[in-house]
Design a protein around this motif. Structure first.
Motif, PDB file in Angstrom:
ATOM      1  N   PRO A  66       0.837  -1.200   0.000  1.00  0.00           N
ATOM      2  CA  PRO A  66       0.000   0.000   0.000  1.00  0.00           C
ATOM      3  C   PRO A  66       0.873   1.250   0.000  1.00  0.00           C
ATOM      4  O   PRO A  66       2.004   1.221   0.473  1.00  0.00           O
ATOM      5  CB  PRO A  66      -0.786  -0.122   1.314  1.00  0.00           C
ATOM      6  CG  PRO A  66       0.085  -0.956   2.188  1.00  0.00           C
ATOM      7  CD  PRO A  66       0.795  -1.906   1.260  1.00  0.00           C
ATOM      8  N   PRO A  67       0.368   2.356  -0.536  1.00  0.00           N
ATOM      9  CA  PRO A  67       1.163   3.572  -0.547  1.00  0.00           C
ATOM     10  C   PRO A  67       1.351   4.091   0.876  1.00  0.00           C
ATOM     11  O   PRO A  67       0.488   3.895   1.732  1.00  0.00           O
ATOM     12  CB  PRO A  67       0.329   4.549  -1.385  1.00  0.00           C
ATOM     13  CG  PRO A  67      -1.056   4.024  -1.308  1.00  0.00           C
ATOM     14  CD  PRO A  67      -0.934   2.534  -1.162  1.00  0.00           C
ATOM     15  N   PRO A  68       2.472   4.731   1.148  1.00  0.00           N
ATOM     16  CA  PRO A  68       2.702   5.218   2.506  1.00  0.00           C
ATOM     17  C   PRO A  68       1.754   6.360   2.842  1.00  0.00           C
ATOM     18  O   PRO A  68       1.344   7.125   1.975  1.00  0.00           O
ATOM     19  CB  PRO A  68       4.156   5.704   2.465  1.00  0.00           C
ATOM     20  CG  PRO A  68       4.418   5.982   1.026  1.00  0.00           C
ATOM     21  CD  PRO A  68       3.569   5.017   0.258  1.00  0.00           C
ATOM     22  N   THR A  69       1.383   6.454   4.113  1.00  0.00           N
ATOM     23  CA  THR A  69       0.487   7.519   4.536  1.00  0.00           C
ATOM     24  C   THR A  69       1.276   8.818   4.652  1.00  0.00           C
ATOM     25  O   THR A  69       2.451   8.825   5.009  1.00  0.00           O
ATOM     26  CB  THR A  69      -0.145   7.184   5.899  1.00  0.00           C
ATOM     27  OG1 THR A  69       0.908   6.983   6.840  1.00  0.00           O
ATOM     28  CG2 THR A  69      -0.995   5.925   5.807  1.00  0.00           C
ATOM     29  N   LEU A  70       0.603   9.932   4.349  1.00  0.00           N
ATOM     30  CA  LEU A  70       1.249  11.235   4.386  1.00  0.00           C
ATOM     31  C   LEU A  70       1.066  11.865   5.761  1.00  0.00           C
ATOM     32  O   LEU A  70       0.018  11.738   6.385  1.00  0.00           O
ATOM     33  CB  LEU A  70       0.645  12.155   3.330  1.00  0.00           C
ATOM     34  CG  LEU A  70       0.815  11.738   1.873  1.00  0.00           C
ATOM     35  CD1 LEU A  70       0.089  12.707   0.963  1.00  0.00           C
ATOM     36  CD2 LEU A  70       2.276  11.675   1.498  1.00  0.00           C
ATOM     37  N   SER A  71       2.079  12.564   6.212  1.00  0.00           N
ATOM     38  CA  SER A  71       1.955  13.287   7.471  1.00  0.00           C
ATOM     39  C   SER A  71       1.130  14.550   7.213  1.00  0.00           C
ATOM     40  O   SER A  71       0.789  14.873   6.075  1.00  0.00           O
ATOM     41  CB  SER A  71       3.333  13.658   8.012  1.00  0.00           C
ATOM     42  OG  SER A  71       3.929  14.617   7.170  1.00  0.00           O
ATOM     43  N   GLY A  72       0.816  15.292   8.271  1.00  0.00           N
ATOM     44  CA  GLY A  72       0.001  16.492   8.125  1.00  0.00           C
ATOM     45  C   GLY A  72       0.656  17.528   7.225  1.00  0.00           C
ATOM     46  O   GLY A  72       0.004  18.140   6.377  1.00  0.00           O
ATOM     47  N   ALA A  73       1.965  17.730   7.388  1.00  0.00           N
ATOM     48  CA  ALA A  73       2.672  18.716   6.573  1.00  0.00           C
ATOM     49  C   ALA A  73       2.721  18.284   5.109  1.00  0.00           C
ATOM     50  O   ALA A  73       2.550  19.103   4.205  1.00  0.00           O
ATOM     51  CB  ALA A  73       4.083  18.917   7.111  1.00  0.00           C
ATOM     52  N   GLU A  74       2.946  16.997   4.858  1.00  0.00           N
ATOM     53  CA  GLU A  74       3.003  16.508   3.487  1.00  0.00           C
ATOM     54  C   GLU A  74       1.646  16.610   2.810  1.00  0.00           C
ATOM     55  O   GLU A  74       1.555  16.915   1.631  1.00  0.00           O
ATOM     56  CB  GLU A  74       3.497  15.064   3.465  1.00  0.00           C
ATOM     57  CG  GLU A  74       4.951  14.919   3.833  1.00  0.00           C
ATOM     58  CD  GLU A  74       5.380  13.477   3.967  1.00  0.00           C
ATOM     59  OE1 GLU A  74       4.515  12.632   4.301  1.00  0.00           O
ATOM     60  OE2 GLU A  74       6.554  13.192   3.737  1.00  0.00           O
ATOM     61  N   ALA A  75       0.572  16.352   3.570  1.00  0.00           N
ATOM     62  CA  ALA A  75      -0.775  16.465   3.004  1.00  0.00           C
ATOM     63  C   ALA A  75      -1.085  17.913   2.650  1.00  0.00           C
ATOM     64  O   ALA A  75      -1.733  18.183   1.635  1.00  0.00           O
ATOM     65  CB  ALA A  75      -1.806  15.924   3.985  1.00  0.00           C
ATOM     66  N   THR A  76      -0.604  18.857   3.456  1.00  0.00           N
ATOM     67  CA  THR A  76      -0.828  20.277   3.168  1.00  0.00           C
ATOM     68  C   THR A  76      -0.095  20.686   1.904  1.00  0.00           C
ATOM     69  O   THR A  76      -0.624  21.444   1.085  1.00  0.00           O
ATOM     70  CB  THR A  76      -0.342  21.140   4.354  1.00  0.00           C
ATOM     71  OG1 THR A  76      -1.051  20.738   5.517  1.00  0.00           O
ATOM     72  CG2 THR A  76      -0.585  22.605   4.098  1.00  0.00           C
ATOM     73  N   VAL A  77       1.095  20.178   1.716  1.00  0.00           N
ATOM     74  CA  VAL A  77       1.881  20.521   0.532  1.00  0.00           C
ATOM     75  C   VAL A  77       1.213  19.997  -0.736  1.00  0.00           C
ATOM     76  O   VAL A  77       1.319  20.609  -1.802  1.00  0.00           O
ATOM     77  CB  VAL A  77       3.317  19.968   0.674  1.00  0.00           C
ATOM     78  CG1 VAL A  77       4.094  20.089  -0.602  1.00  0.00           C
ATOM     79  CG2 VAL A  77       4.038  20.683   1.791  1.00  0.00           C
ATOM     80  N   GLN A  78       0.484  18.896  -0.648  1.00  0.00           N
ATOM     81  CA  GLN A  78      -0.157  18.296  -1.808  1.00  0.00           C
ATOM     82  C   GLN A  78      -1.415  19.047  -2.236  1.00  0.00           C
ATOM     83  O   GLN A  78      -1.939  18.790  -3.314  1.00  0.00           O
ATOM     84  CB  GLN A  78      -0.515  16.830  -1.523  1.00  0.00           C
ATOM     85  CG  GLN A  78       0.678  15.954  -1.224  1.00  0.00           C
ATOM     86  CD  GLN A  78       1.595  15.785  -2.406  1.00  0.00           C
ATOM     87  OE1 GLN A  78       1.145  15.807  -3.544  1.00  0.00           O
ATOM     88  NE2 GLN A  78       2.873  15.648  -2.153  1.00  0.00           N
ATOM     89  N   ARG A  79      -1.913  19.963  -1.416  1.00  0.00           N
ATOM     90  CA  ARG A  79      -3.136  20.697  -1.754  1.00  0.00           C
ATOM     91  C   ARG A  79      -2.879  21.668  -2.904  1.00  0.00           C
ATOM     92  O   ARG A  79      -1.769  22.152  -3.090  1.00  0.00           O
ATOM     93  CB  ARG A  79      -3.636  21.465  -0.531  1.00  0.00           C
ATOM     94  CG  ARG A  79      -4.132  20.537   0.557  1.00  0.00           C
ATOM     95  CD  ARG A  79      -4.476  21.228   1.839  1.00  0.00           C
ATOM     96  NE  ARG A  79      -5.388  22.351   1.642  1.00  0.00           N
ATOM     97  CZ  ARG A  79      -5.631  23.274   2.560  1.00  0.00           C
ATOM     98  NH1 ARG A  79      -5.012  23.211   3.720  1.00  0.00           N
ATOM     99  NH2 ARG A  79      -6.464  24.236   2.329  1.00  0.00           N
ATOM    100  N   PRO A  80      -3.926  22.010  -3.694  1.00  0.00           N
ATOM    101  CA  PRO A  80      -3.748  22.962  -4.798  1.00  0.00           C
ATOM    102  C   PRO A  80      -3.378  24.347  -4.284  1.00  0.00           C
ATOM    103  O   PRO A  80      -3.707  24.731  -3.155  1.00  0.00           O
ATOM    104  CB  PRO A  80      -5.111  22.991  -5.482  1.00  0.00           C
ATOM    105  CG  PRO A  80      -5.891  21.880  -4.922  1.00  0.00           C
ATOM    106  CD  PRO A  80      -5.261  21.440  -3.665  1.00  0.00           C
TER     107      PRO A  80
END
Length: 121
Positions: free
Chosen positions: A65-79
């Protein structure tokens, strides 16, 4: 000929019998699948298909499975428009037909002032 062969076999058997506890037998490791390097006219060339296979990720990492993103990484992925950053499409929409021509955005023309003599509609 047969006598020579039997003599050779007896000699090998005698040598094996004389081996004591200090004798170390080294077995060669199985050769790993490697790339073949060829030299032609003084130039070395390696197999590109073999090198490409070595660069592929392991099969067990691809199937997992793909690795889960941390909070900071998820924020960076936002448009960028959700983060409040520059977005060319949003800027073009806001500026209208003044984009690239003026620093003030396009605004509708102001309505003419109403005449105090005419009744309101």
């Amino acid at each position: 000929m047969a006598r020579l062969l039997s003599l050779l076999l007896l000699t090998c058997a005698a040598m094996a019998a004389q081996a004591d506890e200090h004798t170390v037998v080294v077995k060669a490791a199985a050769p790993e699948k490697g790339c073949v390097e060829v030299e032609v006219n003084g130039k070395r060339a390696q197999s590109m298909s073999c090198l490409s296979e070595k660069l592929l990720p392991n099969s067990n990492t691809v199937k997992g499975p793909p690795p889960t993103l941390s909070g900071a990484e998820a924020t960076v992925q936002r448009p960028s428009n959700q983060l409040g950053l520059y977005n060319r499409a949003a800027l073009e929409h806001r500026m209208g037909n003044a984009f690239g021509k003026s620093v003030t955005p396009q605004r509708p023309t102001p309505a003419p002032p109403a005449s105090p003599l005419l009744p309101a509609r």
